[in-house]
Design a protein around this motif. Structure first.
Motif, PDB file in Angstrom:
ATOM      1  N   SER A  57      26.310  55.965  30.028  1.00 40.89           N
ATOM      2  CA  SER A  57      27.444  56.342  29.154  1.00 40.89           C
ATOM      3  C   SER A  57      27.425  57.187  28.151  1.00 40.89           C
ATOM      4  CB  SER A  57      27.923  54.787  28.684  1.00 40.89           C
ATOM      5  OG  SER A  57      28.293  53.917  29.616  1.00 40.89           O
ATOM      6  N   LYS A  60      30.351  59.697  27.850  1.00 40.82           N
ATOM      7  CA  LYS A  60      31.593  59.416  27.485  1.00 40.82           C
ATOM      8  C   LYS A  60      31.689  60.276  26.075  1.00 40.82           C
ATOM      9  CE  LYS A  60      31.831  55.016  29.420  1.00 40.82           C
ATOM     10  NZ  LYS A  60      31.250  53.572  29.390  1.00 40.82           N
ATOM     11  N   SER A  90      33.642  47.102  29.945  1.00 35.79           N
ATOM     12  CA  SER A  90      35.076  47.203  30.238  1.00 35.79           C
ATOM     13  C   SER A  90      35.668  46.676  28.769  1.00 35.79           C
ATOM     14  CB  SER A  90      35.413  46.306  31.187  1.00 35.79           C
ATOM     15  OG  SER A  90      36.791  46.137  31.545  1.00 35.79           O
ATOM     16  N   SER A 112      32.308  51.344  25.117  1.00 34.62           N
ATOM     17  CA  SER A 112      31.874  51.742  26.058  1.00 34.62           C
ATOM     18  C   SER A 112      32.646  51.339  27.471  1.00 34.62           C
ATOM     19  CB  SER A 112      30.486  51.644  26.477  1.00 34.62           C
ATOM     20  OG  SER A 112      29.689  52.503  27.334  1.00 34.62           O
ATOM     21  N   ASN A 114      34.540  51.520  30.673  1.00 38.70           N
ATOM     22  CA  ASN A 114      34.416  52.453  32.069  1.00 38.70           C
ATOM     23  C   ASN A 114      35.879  52.514  32.393  1.00 38.70           C
ATOM     24  OD1 ASN A 114      31.714  52.716  31.909  1.00 38.70           O
ATOM     25  ND2 ASN A 114      31.421  51.192  33.234  1.00 38.70           N
ATOM     26  N   ASP A 115      36.657  51.226  32.136  1.00 43.29           N
ATOM     27  CA  ASP A 115      37.971  51.372  32.551  1.00 43.29           C
ATOM     28  C   ASP A 115      38.839  52.355  31.667  1.00 43.29           C
ATOM     29  OD1 ASP A 115      37.531  49.524  30.556  1.00 43.29           O
ATOM     30  OD2 ASP A 115      39.041  48.106  31.028  1.00 43.29           O
ATOM     31  N   ASN A 151      32.038  62.058  37.212  1.00 46.80           N
ATOM     32  CA  ASN A 151      33.018  60.724  36.640  1.00 46.80           C
ATOM     33  C   ASN A 151      33.106  60.942  35.101  1.00 46.80           C
ATOM     34  OD1 ASN A 151      31.047  59.028  35.509  1.00 46.80           O
ATOM     35  ND2 ASN A 151      30.024  59.038  37.719  1.00 46.80           N
ATOM     36  N   HIS A 153      32.750  58.296  33.258  1.00 46.81           N
ATOM     37  CA  HIS A 153      32.194  57.115  32.188  1.00 46.81           C
ATOM     38  C   HIS A 153      30.570  57.023  32.578  1.00 46.81           C
ATOM     39  CE1 HIS A 153      32.359  56.014  36.689  1.00 46.81           C
ATOM     40  NE2 HIS A 153      33.596  55.746  36.600  1.00 46.81           N
ATOM     41  N   LEU A 155      28.692  56.043  35.267  1.00 51.12           N
ATOM     42  CA  LEU A 155      28.367  55.078  36.137  1.00 51.12           C
ATOM     43  C   LEU A 155      27.429  56.300  37.195  1.00 51.12           C
ATOM     44  CD1 LEU A 155      30.874  52.644  36.980  1.00 51.12           C
ATOM     45  CD2 LEU A 155      28.709  52.135  35.859  1.00 51.12           C
ATOM     46  N   THR A 220      22.110  52.413  32.843  1.00 47.08           N
ATOM     47  CA  THR A 220      22.332  51.965  34.454  1.00 47.08           C
ATOM     48  C   THR A 220      20.616  52.120  34.682  1.00 47.08           C
ATOM     49  OG1 THR A 220      21.967  54.303  35.006  1.00 47.08           O
ATOM     50  CG2 THR A 220      24.354  53.491  34.364  1.00 47.08           C
TER      51      THR A 220
END
Length: 369
Positions: A57, A60, A90, A112, A114-115, A151, A153, A155, A220
């Protein structure tokens, strides 16, 4: 005019309070880490700083940077279905919910979400893919050349990677923006929502470290524990990045301690500082030379006596010369290594002499003799 060099070599002798000796073995857990000075970008300590790794993350930070550069934070974002129920951290967005981009950014950095990252990407880039293109273009623009985003976020995904050094560069760029700095240093935030409105920052640096004023966590299974931390003391802000570090917060605190205990910022020269003057062939007067921008650089006590400046001038300098014209450069060396080139510019107008001017000058010279 032949190339000229100012016959000036300045050795900066700077007095400094004694500081502790260098500690090369800090006992850090990270597979990769780096500590840089925000103003100059100088690397103060490193390990595998250019190794491409998953960064979770901490991604971000770039998501926030691209959003802040491209949109007004007061813009309203309507949450689409595919921005909800995203795996991992989320802020529990719901389809049809309307939030400001500002609220989403606080949810992105503090919680943090992700959505939140997906919602921001779709709003700013119109599509997630176009937003990722903006992220990658920005990375190249600032010199984060060992980074690739797939991406917004972080992941785990094939081809999604960065380095400790690149993340430090991205953070340094983001810190140029007041809006980012305010979000980065916020401990808690109350979003304008009916529920799930209160965000508490996951970055313990803000509470635990003296001068801590920002950071972003990431985790992760593939990336391990990743952390970006920033802190400011005595007018010097440092950025620490650790990747795949099981003792992530303590690692960054040790890095920051190392920087603050061993380095201090020195003003090598100020913006518009006078550097000398030169006579211009066929010009009525001398041109006064000033440096275009300041140079503040972190140095150890030992290094402070090893700064030298050289002043190579441009070739073919002819009048008229206007105030602000580039005349040459200032080359700054630390222990023989070039660390910075900065423009030397004219600080006055010098017009070209005509025949009468030359005649009068000759007469004056005869009188003086």
């Amino acid at each position: 005019m032949n190339k000229r060099l100012l016959s000036l070599l300045i050795t900066i002798l700077i007095l400094s309070n004694s500081i502790i000796s260098f500690g090369e073995n800090l006992g850090l857990s990270g597979e990769s880490y780096v500590l840089i000075d925000e103003i100059s970008g100088r690397i103060l300590i490193e390990k595998n700083p250019h190794q491409k790794m998953a960064m979770a993350s901490t991604t971000k930070i770039m998501t926030a940077l691209v959003a802040i550069e491209n949109c007004n934070l007061d813009e309203k974002v309507v949450i689409e279905k595919d921005s909800t129920n995203i795996e991992g951290s989320s802020i529990y967005l719901e389809e049809g919910e309307i939030l400001s981009l500002k609220d989403l950014l606080y949810g992105l950095i503090l919680r943090s979400g992700n959505d939140s990252a997906v919602a921001i990407a779709k709003h700013v880039g119109k599509t997630e893919k176009k937003f990722i293109d903006l992220m990658n273009n920005k990375a190249k623009e600032i010199g984060a050349l060992n980074t690739n985003f797939t991406n917004p976020h972080g992941l785990s995904e094939k081809g999604h990677y960065s380095t400790a050094y690149d993340l430090a560069l991205i953070t340094r760029e983001a810190l140029k923006y007041k809006a980012f700095r305010e979000i980065f240093m916020t401990k808690s935030y109350d979003a304008n929502r009916v529920k799930n409105n209160y965000f508490i920052n996951k970055n313990k640096t803000l509470w635990e470290y003296e001068g801590g004023d920002g950071g972003k966590t990431g985790y992760t299974m593939e990336a391990g524990r990743c952390l970006v931390s920033s802190a400011k003391r005595n007018e010097m802000r440092l950025i620490a990045v650790s990747l795949n570090a099981y003792d992530w917060f303590n690692d960054n605190y040790k890095l920051l301690d190392y920087g603050f205990e061993n380095f201090k910022p020195y003003i090598i020269y100020d913006k518009n500082q006078f550097m000398g003057n030169i006579n211009i062939e066929d010009g009525e007067d001398y041109v006064n030379l000033v440096v275009e921008n300041e140079l503040i650089y972190p140095l150890t006590a030992e290094e402070s006596s090893k700064i030298k400046l050289f002043f190579p001038l441009d070739e073919d300098i002819y009048p008229p010369i206007r105030k602000g014209d580039k005349i040459g450069v200032v080359e700054t060396y630390l222990d023989g290594v070039l660390i910075k080139k900065e423009n030397l510019i004219a600080n006055n107008y010098v017009r070209k002499t005509n025949l009468i001017d030359k005649l009068m000058k000759s007469i004056r010279n005869l009188d003086n003799n």
